[in-house]
Design a protein around this motif. Structure first.
Motif, short mmCIF file in Angstrom:
data_model
loop_
_atom_site.label_atom_id
_atom_site.label_comp_id
_atom_site.label_asym_id
_atom_site.label_seq_id
_atom_site.Cartn_x
_atom_site.Cartn_y
_atom_site.Cartn_z
N UNK A 36 30.75 -10.39 -3.47
CA UNK A 36 31.76 -10.84 -4.42
C UNK A 36 31.84 -9.89 -5.62
N UNK A 37 30.68 -9.48 -6.11
CA UNK A 37 30.64 -8.55 -7.23
C UNK A 37 31.21 -7.19 -6.83
N UNK A 38 30.90 -6.76 -5.60
CA UNK A 38 31.40 -5.47 -5.12
C UNK A 38 32.92 -5.49 -4.98
N UNK A 39 33.46 -6.59 -4.48
CA UNK A 39 34.91 -6.71 -4.39
C UNK A 39 35.54 -6.61 -5.77
N UNK A 40 34.96 -7.30 -6.74
CA UNK A 40 35.49 -7.26 -8.10
C UNK A 40 35.41 -5.84 -8.68
N UNK A 41 34.32 -5.15 -8.38
CA UNK A 41 34.15 -3.78 -8.89
C UNK A 41 35.19 -2.84 -8.30
N UNK A 42 35.44 -2.95 -6.99
CA UNK A 42 36.42 -2.08 -6.35
C UNK A 42 37.84 -2.43 -6.78
N UNK A 43 38.12 -3.72 -6.97
CA UNK A 43 39.43 -4.11 -7.49
C UNK A 43 39.68 -3.46 -8.85
#
Length: 352
Positions: free
Chosen positions: A172-179
């Motif tokens: 979830x954190x990785x998705x937010x970072x890439x977004x």
């Protein structure tokens, strides 16, 4: 992981509902109607627990919602008629019109039968770049990249950054970072190349993703001929217009009309701004839409319609019907108008 913002919004919805505030306030702040916003409508999402699951609602919920709204006096009309009703100040009673962004294939296969049952029109906003493959559903690609790896490397101007994707919470954190990286740090014009480099380096094959998720041009042509369907424009490549210079932004807003006319034989009259929030559309973009000759343009700003929107037809708010709020009670509360000022710093007539 708990979404704090979502929890607060649901708390506000429940307070307005259970205190009786929403039904009491509706005659005073409920406005003249609403534009509903959909994305995906399917009973069998490919990633039911994915980070983008909020974009989806079940056909059964759409059926229940439309039936409930009709029972409570809403007339479901085409977007053309909705604009006429706004300009007339809503004198013919409360109305609703349904819109859907991005031309997901399930709008045709699963949503349309529900709408036929209720004789409810829909406007589907199409971005030609997404249909012909020259633009990507990048939010889906990001999710695939993160799900494919326990760890990935992001090449940034400041050097490589290692991102941990080893647990559900880390993903979830990785998705937010890439977004954030793709929408804030990378130039809008470079987003696709950066995304594809990231996908390739992590073993994600992009070919074929679009055809299984979005409509084809043949599908869109068939939908355009349906009595309940209006095809609108969603710009050429679904880019954040505010991040583009004037020439590119005008191209995205204006040239899509020519492209859709070439495919469908008719220019679209209505536009949906990609993303539609404050950092994606402002006064400049509204002016471009007006200059391009559209009859209306919609944002993703939360709000019901008022007679005053007759002066703001290129900055119309919508009520998002999404996976976070698959509750008729929640949508009733939103339609009451009490959540409009709560979501917009006190503004009752929401534009931009």
């Amino acid at each position: 992981m708990i979404d704090g913002g979502e929890a607060v919004r649901k708390l506000a919805l429940n307070i307005a509902r259970f205190t009786g505030l929403a039904p009491l306030a509706k005659p005073f702040v409920g406005g003249i109607g609403a534009i509903l916003m959909l994305h995906r409508v399917t009973a069998t999402p490919e990633k039911p627990d994915g980070v983008n699951r909020h974009l989806n609602i079940a056909p059964r919920f759409l059926d229940t919602l439309v039936a409930d709204m009709k029972a409570r006096g809403y007339a479901f009309v085409s977007l053309d008629e909705a604009i006429e009703r706004i300009e007339a100040g809503g004198k013919d009673g409360q109305f609703a019109t349904i819109t859907a962004d991005d031309a997901y294939r399930d709008n045709m296969t699963e949503a349309l039968p529900v709408l036929e049952k209720h004789d409810a029109p829909i406007t589907i906003y199409v971005a030609p770049g997404l249909i012909d493959g020259s633009a990507d559903l990048w939010w889906d690609v990001v999710e695939d990249i993160v799900n494919a790896r326990d760890r990935l490397t992001l090449a940034t101007p400041k050097g490589p950054v290692t991102i941990d994707c080893s647990t559900h919470g880390r993903k979830l954190q990785a998705n937010a970072r890439l977004h954030a990286y793709l929408t804030l740090e990378v130039r809008e014009e470079d987003q696709r190349a950066v995304l594809r480099d990231l996908a390739r380096s992590n073993g994600i094959e992009l070919d074929g993703l679009r055809s299984s998720t979005l409509m084809t041009w043949d599908d869109i042509r068939a939908m355009a001929g349906h009595r309940l369907v209006t095809i609108g424009a969603h710009t050429v490549n679904h880019r954040n217009l505010k991040r583009l210079d004037e020439a590119d932004a005008r191209h995205e807003i204006g040239d899509v009309r020519r492209q859709l006319q070439a495919q469908l034989g008719e220019e679209p009259r209505h536009l949906a701004y990609p993303y539609g929030y404050a950092s994606a559309v402002g006064c400049r973009e509204v002016g471009f839409a007006r200059d391009a000759g559209y009859a209306s343009a919609v944002t993703t700003r939360h709000g019901v319609l008022h007679a005053e929107h007759a002066g703001f037809l290129h900055a119309l708010p919508r009520i998002s019907v999404n996976g976070r709020y698959q509750s008729v009670a929640h949508i009733r509360t939103m339609l009451s108008g009490v959540t409009t000022p709560l979501a917009n710093a006190g503004k009752m007539v929401v534009t931009i």
